[in-house]
Structure formats: C-alpha cells, structure tokens
Design a protein around this motif. Structure first.
Motif, mmCIF file in Angstrom:
data_model
loop_
_atom_site.group_PDB
_atom_site.id
_atom_site.type_symbol
_atom_site.label_atom_id
_atom_site.label_comp_id
_atom_site.label_asym_id
_atom_site.label_seq_id
_atom_site.Cartn_x
_atom_site.Cartn_y
_atom_site.Cartn_z
ATOM 1 N N GLU A 11 -71.246 22.298 -107.074
ATOM 2 C CA GLU A 11 -72.366 21.557 -106.589
ATOM 3 C C GLU A 11 -73.421 21.466 -107.584
ATOM 4 O OE1 GLU A 11 -71.231 24.786 -105.332
ATOM 5 O OE2 GLU A 11 -69.792 23.613 -103.681
ATOM 6 N N GLN A 12 -73.481 22.226 -108.483
ATOM 7 C CA GLN A 12 -74.718 22.077 -109.474
ATOM 8 C C GLN A 12 -74.068 21.025 -110.414
ATOM 9 O OE1 GLN A 12 -74.596 26.127 -111.000
ATOM 10 N NE2 GLN A 12 -76.831 26.433 -110.270
ATOM 11 N N ARG A 13 -72.981 21.014 -110.877
ATOM 12 C CA ARG A 13 -72.445 20.099 -111.757
ATOM 13 C C ARG A 13 -72.458 18.492 -111.362
ATOM 14 N NH1 ARG A 13 -67.346 20.045 -113.268
ATOM 15 N NH2 ARG A 13 -66.816 21.459 -111.682
ATOM 16 N N GLN A 14 -71.829 18.646 -109.951
ATOM 17 C CA GLN A 14 -71.937 17.266 -109.117
ATOM 18 C C GLN A 14 -73.390 16.750 -108.994
ATOM 19 O OE1 GLN A 14 -68.793 15.683 -108.611
ATOM 20 N NE2 GLN A 14 -70.399 13.926 -108.503
ATOM 21 N N GLY A 15 -73.951 17.449 -108.719
ATOM 22 C CA GLY A 15 -75.724 17.092 -108.528
ATOM 23 C C GLY A 15 -75.989 16.321 -110.010
ATOM 24 N N VAL A 16 -75.518 17.246 -111.151
ATOM 25 C CA VAL A 16 -76.084 16.537 -112.305
ATOM 26 C C VAL A 16 -75.354 15.310 -112.666
ATOM 27 C CG1 VAL A 16 -76.195 17.065 -114.773
ATOM 28 C CG2 VAL A 16 -76.675 18.788 -113.383
ATOM 29 N N ILE A 17 -74.308 15.208 -112.478
ATOM 30 C CA ILE A 17 -73.342 14.296 -112.413
ATOM 31 C C ILE A 17 -73.827 12.765 -111.874
ATOM 32 C CG2 ILE A 17 -70.968 13.010 -112.005
ATOM 33 C CD1 ILE A 17 -69.889 15.924 -112.898
ATOM 34 N N ASN A 18 -74.449 13.174 -110.605
ATOM 35 C CA ASN A 18 -74.779 12.191 -109.847
ATOM 36 C C ASN A 18 -76.116 11.414 -110.390
ATOM 37 O OD1 ASN A 18 -72.792 12.234 -107.956
ATOM 38 N ND2 ASN A 18 -74.039 13.556 -106.481
ATOM 39 N N LEU A 19 -76.817 12.102 -110.728
ATOM 40 C CA LEU A 19 -78.320 11.984 -111.439
ATOM 41 C C LEU A 19 -77.814 11.184 -113.049
ATOM 42 C CD1 LEU A 19 -80.393 15.126 -111.317
ATOM 43 C CD2 LEU A 19 -80.588 13.019 -110.150
ATOM 44 N N LEU A 20 -76.981 11.661 -113.716
ATOM 45 C CA LEU A 20 -76.589 10.991 -114.708
ATOM 46 C C LEU A 20 -75.802 9.526 -114.553
ATOM 47 C CD1 LEU A 20 -74.714 14.171 -116.862
ATOM 48 C CD2 LEU A 20 -76.829 12.632 -117.544
ATOM 49 N N ASN A 21 -75.026 9.602 -113.459
ATOM 50 C CA ASN A 21 -74.549 8.249 -113.256
ATOM 51 C C ASN A 21 -75.604 7.103 -112.850
ATOM 52 O OD1 ASN A 21 -71.695 7.779 -113.807
ATOM 53 N ND2 ASN A 21 -71.348 9.275 -111.990
ATOM 54 N N ILE A 64 -75.937 4.670 -123.407
ATOM 55 C CA ILE A 64 -74.728 4.387 -122.382
ATOM 56 C C ILE A 64 -73.623 5.151 -122.675
ATOM 57 C CG2 ILE A 64 -73.072 2.759 -121.524
ATOM 58 C CD1 ILE A 64 -75.407 0.820 -121.729
ATOM 59 N N ASP A 65 -73.243 5.299 -123.920
ATOM 60 C CA ASP A 65 -71.925 6.000 -124.545
ATOM 61 C C ASP A 65 -72.472 7.512 -124.288
ATOM 62 O OD1 ASP A 65 -69.287 5.925 -125.367
ATOM 63 O OD2 ASP A 65 -69.855 6.632 -127.160
ATOM 64 N N SER A 66 -73.466 7.956 -124.652
ATOM 65 C CA SER A 66 -73.749 9.263 -124.553
ATOM 66 C C SER A 66 -73.890 9.769 -123.284
ATOM 67 C CB SER A 66 -75.302 9.603 -125.469
ATOM 68 O OG SER A 66 -74.917 9.316 -126.570
ATOM 69 N N VAL A 67 -74.514 9.073 -122.237
ATOM 70 C CA VAL A 67 -74.684 9.515 -121.128
ATOM 71 C C VAL A 67 -73.138 9.585 -120.366
ATOM 72 C CG1 VAL A 67 -75.425 8.952 -118.834
ATOM 73 C CG2 VAL A 67 -76.962 8.495 -120.858
ATOM 74 N N ALA A 68 -72.465 8.590 -120.605
ATOM 75 C CA ALA A 68 -71.140 8.578 -120.022
ATOM 76 C C ALA A 68 -70.125 9.816 -120.663
ATOM 77 C CB ALA A 68 -70.125 7.262 -120.374
ATOM 78 N N GLU A 69 -70.400 10.120 -121.845
ATOM 79 C CA GLU A 69 -69.773 11.272 -122.388
ATOM 80 C C GLU A 69 -70.343 12.590 -121.805
ATOM 81 O OE1 GLU A 69 -70.011 10.685 -126.589
ATOM 82 O OE2 GLU A 69 -68.398 9.264 -126.499
ATOM 83 N N ARG A 70 -71.813 12.716 -121.440
ATOM 84 C CA ARG A 70 -72.121 13.937 -120.916
ATOM 85 C C ARG A 70 -71.574 13.929 -119.473
ATOM 86 N NH1 ARG A 70 -74.332 18.486 -122.464
ATOM 87 N NH2 ARG A 70 -75.316 19.536 -120.671
ATOM 88 N N VAL A 71 -71.499 13.214 -118.773
ATOM 89 C CA VAL A 71 -70.494 13.207 -117.450
ATOM 90 C C VAL A 71 -69.372 13.716 -117.560
ATOM 91 C CG1 VAL A 71 -69.783 11.584 -115.431
ATOM 92 C CG2 VAL A 71 -72.119 11.072 -116.342
ATOM 93 N N ARG A 72 -68.410 13.315 -118.621
ATOM 94 C CA ARG A 72 -67.202 13.726 -118.859
ATOM 95 C C ARG A 72 -67.074 15.296 -119.266
ATOM 96 N NH1 ARG A 72 -63.508 13.322 -117.022
ATOM 97 N NH2 ARG A 72 -62.037 13.293 -118.626
ATOM 98 N N ALA A 73 -68.161 15.477 -119.943
ATOM 99 C CA ALA A 73 -68.540 16.987 -120.461
ATOM 100 C C ALA A 73 -68.663 17.804 -119.223
ATOM 101 C CB ALA A 73 -69.598 17.228 -121.628
ATOM 102 N N LEU A 74 -69.216 17.440 -118.362
ATOM 103 C CA LEU A 74 -69.478 18.018 -117.404
ATOM 104 C C LEU A 74 -68.656 18.115 -116.130
ATOM 105 C CD1 LEU A 74 -73.372 17.329 -116.695
ATOM 106 C CD2 LEU A 74 -72.057 19.578 -117.458
ATOM 107 N N GLY A 75 -67.254 17.279 -116.489
ATOM 108 C CA GLY A 75 -66.105 17.366 -115.732
ATOM 109 C C GLY A 75 -66.157 16.151 -114.596
ATOM 110 N N GLY A 76 -66.880 15.241 -114.881
ATOM 111 C CA GLY A 76 -67.105 14.157 -113.879
ATOM 112 C C GLY A 76 -66.508 12.789 -114.635
#
Length: 179
Positions: A11-21, A64-76
């Motif tokens: 849930e924490q990871r998904q919350g962060v992934i939503n913000l990052l997206n 943009i590339d950094s944010v997308a890679e952060r999403v991937r690092a969090l499993g999203g």
C-alpha cells in the motif's frame, strides 16, 4: 515475480507510485508546452527564449526518465501514453492560440509553480504518510530544479530597477530587497 522487500508495504509503495505518476504526467505536459513554445516564439526575445527553453526541455527530459525509473524501482509501471498523462496531470493544455513571448513565459512560470506546489505536497506525503524518505529526498531534488527554472522565467518578465547593493529603487526611495 519476486515480491519486493524494501521496508515498504504494498500500500505504501502503491501510494508513492501514484504520486510519482502524477509528477511524471505533469513533467510530460510541461515538456510538451516548453517544446511548443521553443518552436513558436518570435520577436526580439527569440534567441534568448529559444535557448533557455532548449535548456529547460533537456532538463525536463532527464526528469521524466528519472521519475519513470523511480516508479520501476518501487515495483510499479510508469504511465506512458498521452491519454494516461492527461487523465492524472494537474497541468492543463492551452492549445487554442500561440501567445506572445511574455505570455508564453508567464504560462510556463505558472506551470512550474503548480509543479512545485505539488512536489512540496508529495514530499510530505512520501515521508509522513508512506514512510518513503528516499522518494521524499528524490522529489525534493526535482522541486529544486523546478524552482530554478521558475526563477529564470520570472526573471525574464519581472524586470525591476535595482541598486548595486541589491535594494530596489521605488519612487525615489531606496528600499532593501525583501521589505
């Protein structure tokens, strides 16, 4: 697929992934606007704005590339379509006309300031609500980049008479900056 074990719940990871997206979507819209203005600017400010916006869209591309890679690092998975970006972005397109150069600058200042406000909120949410200090730190760096771009753009349209000591000249009265 192996489950991530990085000290955050799903849930924490998904919350962060939503913000990052959302941050990714805003960065993409800002990139498109900056590129469009880079192509369309005319007038005496053409060269300086054309060059400044090239610097900005290059930095935004890296963001943009950094944010997308952060999403991937969090499993999203990052949003990757214009339809997806437009659904979650807080920025809006303004495709009706080609504005004057100073209006272009003003629109980009407003967009950067919106992104900064969003990032401040996302930094707090990542740290306080989702306990992801790594992403909070990452977003703080992005916010600082947008603050610098906004400052550069504001400086272009907010010319004031300043004294060599940094004070402003106001109707014959010398006033320290920030007062």
């Amino acid at each position: 697929m192996r489950k991530l074990n990085i000290g955050l719940t799903e849930e924490q990871r998904q919350g962060v992934i939503n913000l990052l997206n959302q941050d990714l979507a805003d960065a993409y819209l800002l990139l498109v606007k900056t590129k469009k203005f880079h192509w369309d600017v005319v007038g005496p400010q053409f060269r300086s704005l054309h060059q400044l916006w090239e610097e900005h869209y290059t930095a935004l591309t890296e963001t943009i590339d950094s944010v997308a890679e952060r999403v991937r690092a969090l499993g999203g998975y990052p949003i990757g379509t214009m339809e997806g970006f437009l659904k979650v972005a807080t920025l809006k397109e303004q495709a009706e006309t080609v504005p004057l150069a100073t209006e272009m600058v003003s629109q980009l200042v407003n967009d950067h300031e919106q992104v900064i406000r969003n990032l401040r909120d996302h930094v707090d949410q990542c740290g306080d609500q989702f306990h992801d200090q790594g992403t909070a730190d990452f977003l703080t760096g992005l916010m600082e980049g947008h603050e610098e771009m906004a400052w550069m753009l504001r400086s272009f349209i907010e010319g004031e008479s300043l004294q060599s000591d940094g004070s402003q000249q106001s109707q014959g009265i010398k006033t320290p900056v920030g007062v």
